[in-house]
Design a protein around this motif. Structure first.
Motif, PDB file in Angstrom:
ATOM      1  N   ASN A 259       0.872  -1.169   0.000  1.00 16.44           N
ATOM      2  CA  ASN A 259       0.000   0.000   0.000  1.00 16.44           C
ATOM      3  C   ASN A 259       0.913   1.225   0.000  1.00 16.44           C
ATOM      4  OD1 ASN A 259      -1.871   1.999   0.289  1.00 16.44           O
ATOM      5  ND2 ASN A 259      -2.922   1.060   2.023  1.00 16.44           N
ATOM      6  N   VAL A 260       1.083   1.831  -1.151  1.00 14.57           N
ATOM      7  CA  VAL A 260       2.027   2.937  -1.306  1.00 14.57           C
ATOM      8  C   VAL A 260       1.591   4.152  -0.501  1.00 14.57           C
ATOM      9  CG1 VAL A 260       3.034   4.510  -2.998  1.00 14.57           C
ATOM     10  CG2 VAL A 260       2.826   2.114  -3.524  1.00 14.57           C
ATOM     11  N   GLN A 261       0.290   4.372  -0.380  1.00 13.35           N
ATOM     12  CA  GLN A 261      -0.172   5.535   0.377  1.00 13.35           C
ATOM     13  C   GLN A 261       0.210   5.432   1.843  1.00 13.35           C
ATOM     14  OE1 GLN A 261      -4.330   6.095  -0.363  1.00 13.35           O
ATOM     15  NE2 GLN A 261      -3.992   6.786  -2.452  1.00 13.35           N
ATOM     16  N   LYS A 262       0.214   4.235   2.400  1.00 10.31           N
ATOM     17  CA  LYS A 262       0.648   4.076   3.792  1.00 10.31           C
ATOM     18  C   LYS A 262       2.159   4.105   3.916  1.00 10.31           C
ATOM     19  CE  LYS A 262      -3.105   1.496   5.919  1.00 10.31           C
ATOM     20  NZ  LYS A 262      -3.479   0.221   6.535  1.00 10.31           N
ATOM     21  N   GLU A 263       2.854   3.497   2.955  1.00 14.50           N
ATOM     22  CA  GLU A 263       4.312   3.412   3.036  1.00 14.50           C
ATOM     23  C   GLU A 263       4.987   4.759   2.778  1.00 14.50           C
ATOM     24  OE1 GLU A 263       5.754   0.370   0.439  1.00 14.50           O
ATOM     25  OE2 GLU A 263       4.439  -1.146   1.322  1.00 14.50           O
ATOM     26  N   VAL A 264       4.550   5.455   1.752  1.00 10.70           N
ATOM     27  CA  VAL A 264       5.207   6.693   1.353  1.00 10.70           C
ATOM     28  C   VAL A 264       4.505   7.910   1.946  1.00 10.70           C
ATOM     29  CG1 VAL A 264       5.923   8.077  -0.632  1.00 10.70           C
ATOM     30  CG2 VAL A 264       6.004   5.604  -0.773  1.00 10.70           C
ATOM     31  N   GLY A 265       3.196   7.878   1.990  1.00  9.70           N
ATOM     32  CA  GLY A 265       2.429   9.023   2.461  1.00  9.70           C
ATOM     33  C   GLY A 265       1.819   9.765   1.292  1.00  9.70           C
ATOM     34  N   ILE A 266       0.598  10.187   1.453  1.00  7.33           N
ATOM     35  CA  ILE A 266      -0.138  10.801   0.346  1.00  7.33           C
ATOM     36  C   ILE A 266       0.464  12.152  -0.066  1.00  7.33           C
ATOM     37  CG2 ILE A 266      -1.900  11.945   1.747  1.00  7.33           C
ATOM     38  CD1 ILE A 266      -2.593  10.083  -1.503  1.00  7.33           C
ATOM     39  N   ASN A 267       0.961  12.917   0.894  1.00  2.07           N
ATOM     40  CA  ASN A 267       1.561  14.217   0.555  1.00  2.07           C
ATOM     41  C   ASN A 267       2.854  14.048  -0.224  1.00  2.07           C
ATOM     42  OD1 ASN A 267      -0.489  15.671   1.763  1.00  2.07           O
ATOM     43  ND2 ASN A 267       0.520  15.666   3.762  1.00  2.07           N
ATOM     44  N   ARG A 268       3.661  13.061   0.151  1.00  2.00           N
ATOM     45  CA  ARG A 268       4.884  12.799  -0.596  1.00  2.00           C
ATOM     46  C   ARG A 268       4.584  12.291  -1.993  1.00  2.00           C
ATOM     47  NH1 ARG A 268       8.817   9.780   3.615  1.00  2.00           N
ATOM     48  NH2 ARG A 268       9.320  11.600   4.865  1.00  2.00           N
ATOM     49  N   ILE A 269       3.545  11.468  -2.106  1.00  2.00           N
ATOM     50  CA  ILE A 269       3.159  10.970  -3.434  1.00  2.00           C
ATOM     51  C   ILE A 269       2.768  12.135  -4.330  1.00  2.00           C
ATOM     52  CG2 ILE A 269       1.409   9.663  -4.686  1.00  2.00           C
ATOM     53  CD1 ILE A 269       1.483   7.629  -2.426  1.00  2.00           C
ATOM     54  N   TYR A 270       1.951  13.049  -3.817  1.00  2.00           N
ATOM     55  CA  TYR A 270       1.546  14.213  -4.617  1.00  2.00           C
ATOM     56  C   TYR A 270       2.750  15.071  -4.998  1.00  2.00           C
ATOM     57  CZ  TYR A 270      -3.397  13.348  -3.588  1.00  2.00           C
ATOM     58  OH  TYR A 270      -4.643  12.807  -3.501  1.00  2.00           O
ATOM     59  N   LEU A 271       3.654  15.297  -4.049  1.00  2.00           N
ATOM     60  CA  LEU A 271       4.829  16.114  -4.322  1.00  2.00           C
ATOM     61  C   LEU A 271       5.742  15.451  -5.348  1.00  2.00           C
ATOM     62  CD1 LEU A 271       6.524  18.636  -3.600  1.00  2.00           C
ATOM     63  CD2 LEU A 271       7.645  17.220  -1.884  1.00  2.00           C
ATOM     64  N   LEU A 272       6.039  14.181  -5.142  1.00  2.00           N
ATOM     65  CA  LEU A 272       6.918  13.479  -6.071  1.00  2.00           C
ATOM     66  C   LEU A 272       6.269  13.305  -7.442  1.00  2.00           C
ATOM     67  CD1 LEU A 272       8.452  10.821  -3.691  1.00  2.00           C
ATOM     68  CD2 LEU A 272       9.600  12.783  -4.702  1.00  2.00           C
ATOM     69  N   SER A 273       4.983  13.105  -7.461  1.00  2.00           N
ATOM     70  CA  SER A 273       4.263  12.992  -8.715  1.00  2.00           C
ATOM     71  C   SER A 273       4.337  14.302  -9.495  1.00  2.00           C
ATOM     72  CB  SER A 273       2.818  12.628  -8.405  1.00  2.00           C
ATOM     73  OG  SER A 273       2.171  12.110  -9.488  1.00  2.00           O
ATOM     74  N   PHE A 274       4.157  15.412  -8.800  1.00  2.00           N
ATOM     75  CA  PHE A 274       4.271  16.727  -9.430  1.00  2.00           C
ATOM     76  C   PHE A 274       5.686  16.954  -9.956  1.00  2.00           C
ATOM     77  CE2 PHE A 274       5.323  21.267  -8.994  1.00  2.00           C
ATOM     78  CZ  PHE A 274       4.431  21.789  -9.919  1.00  2.00           C
ATOM     79  N   LEU A 275       6.700  16.612  -9.146  1.00  2.00           N
ATOM     80  CA  LEU A 275       8.084  16.801  -9.575  1.00  2.00           C
ATOM     81  C   LEU A 275       8.435  15.913 -10.766  1.00  2.00           C
ATOM     82  CD1 LEU A 275       9.932  17.133  -6.162  1.00  2.00           C
ATOM     83  CD2 LEU A 275       9.490  18.923  -7.840  1.00  2.00           C
TER      84      LEU A 275
END
Length: 177
Positions: free
Chosen positions: A8-24
């Motif tokens: 579960n990537v949202q639990k492992e990485v965190g939703i805010n980091r996913i959004y930030l890294l996705s944007f980058l």
């Protein structure tokens, strides 16, 4: 069957980091794609169609991205559940849940389908349609940014054992041996 790993990537990485890294990832992919295509098409001028077609296309891209995920499930005749709900801003959120367990290869193909069916044709179109290459690159880069979590899941599935089965429970994936 035993559960080898729950992903579960949202639990492992965190939703805010996913959004930030996705944007980058989306911005960097646009920068790295725009420079060579601008060098290839340096003698041509871009045609401007306005901001509204671009915004409509960018608003529809996440929906199309989600729908493209179930094309391999249709081809392999798997049963799946397509859920559509609206968030507070009345924007549709589409979820695709496979009811049947899938093999490792089918799971990887399902996750990489938007990259193959949206990003690669966008890059080819940006090469062929010179007047609109920047628009196609924007759509391709945004799709690469949206596909960031798909790439993380794919890297986890590649490391899984060869004869595993993947089950989607709605919150993440369970890799079963």
């Amino acid at each position: 069957m035993n559960c080898w790993k729950s992903v579960n990537v949202q639990k492992e990485v965190g939703i805010n980091r996913i959004y930030l890294l996705s944007f980058l990832v989306g911005v960097l992919s646009f920068i790295f794609l725009f420079l060579p295509f601008a060098a290839i098409h340096q003698g041509y001028t871009l045609k401007d169609q306005g901001i509204f077609p671009l915004l409509i296309g960018l608003a529809l891209l996440p929906i199309v991205h989600r729908i493209v995920h179930f094309i391999p499930l249709l081809v392999t005749k798997r049963t799946f559940k397509l859920k559509c709900r609206f968030n507070k801003m009345k924007f549709p959120i589409i979820s695709v849940l496979s009811k049947a367990r899938m093999s490792k290869r089918t799971s990887i193909i399902t996750l990489l389908a938007p990259t193959v069916f949206l990003t690669l044709p966008g890059l080819i179109a940006s090469y062929l349609y010179i007047d609109y290459f920047a628009y196609f690159l924007i759509f391709s880069s945004v799709n690469i940014g949206i596909s960031y979590t798909d790439f993380i899941y794919t890297s986890k599935f590649i490391r899984a054992p060869r004869k595993c089965i993947v089950e989607n429970d709605g919150t993440g994936y369970d890799i079963l041996i």
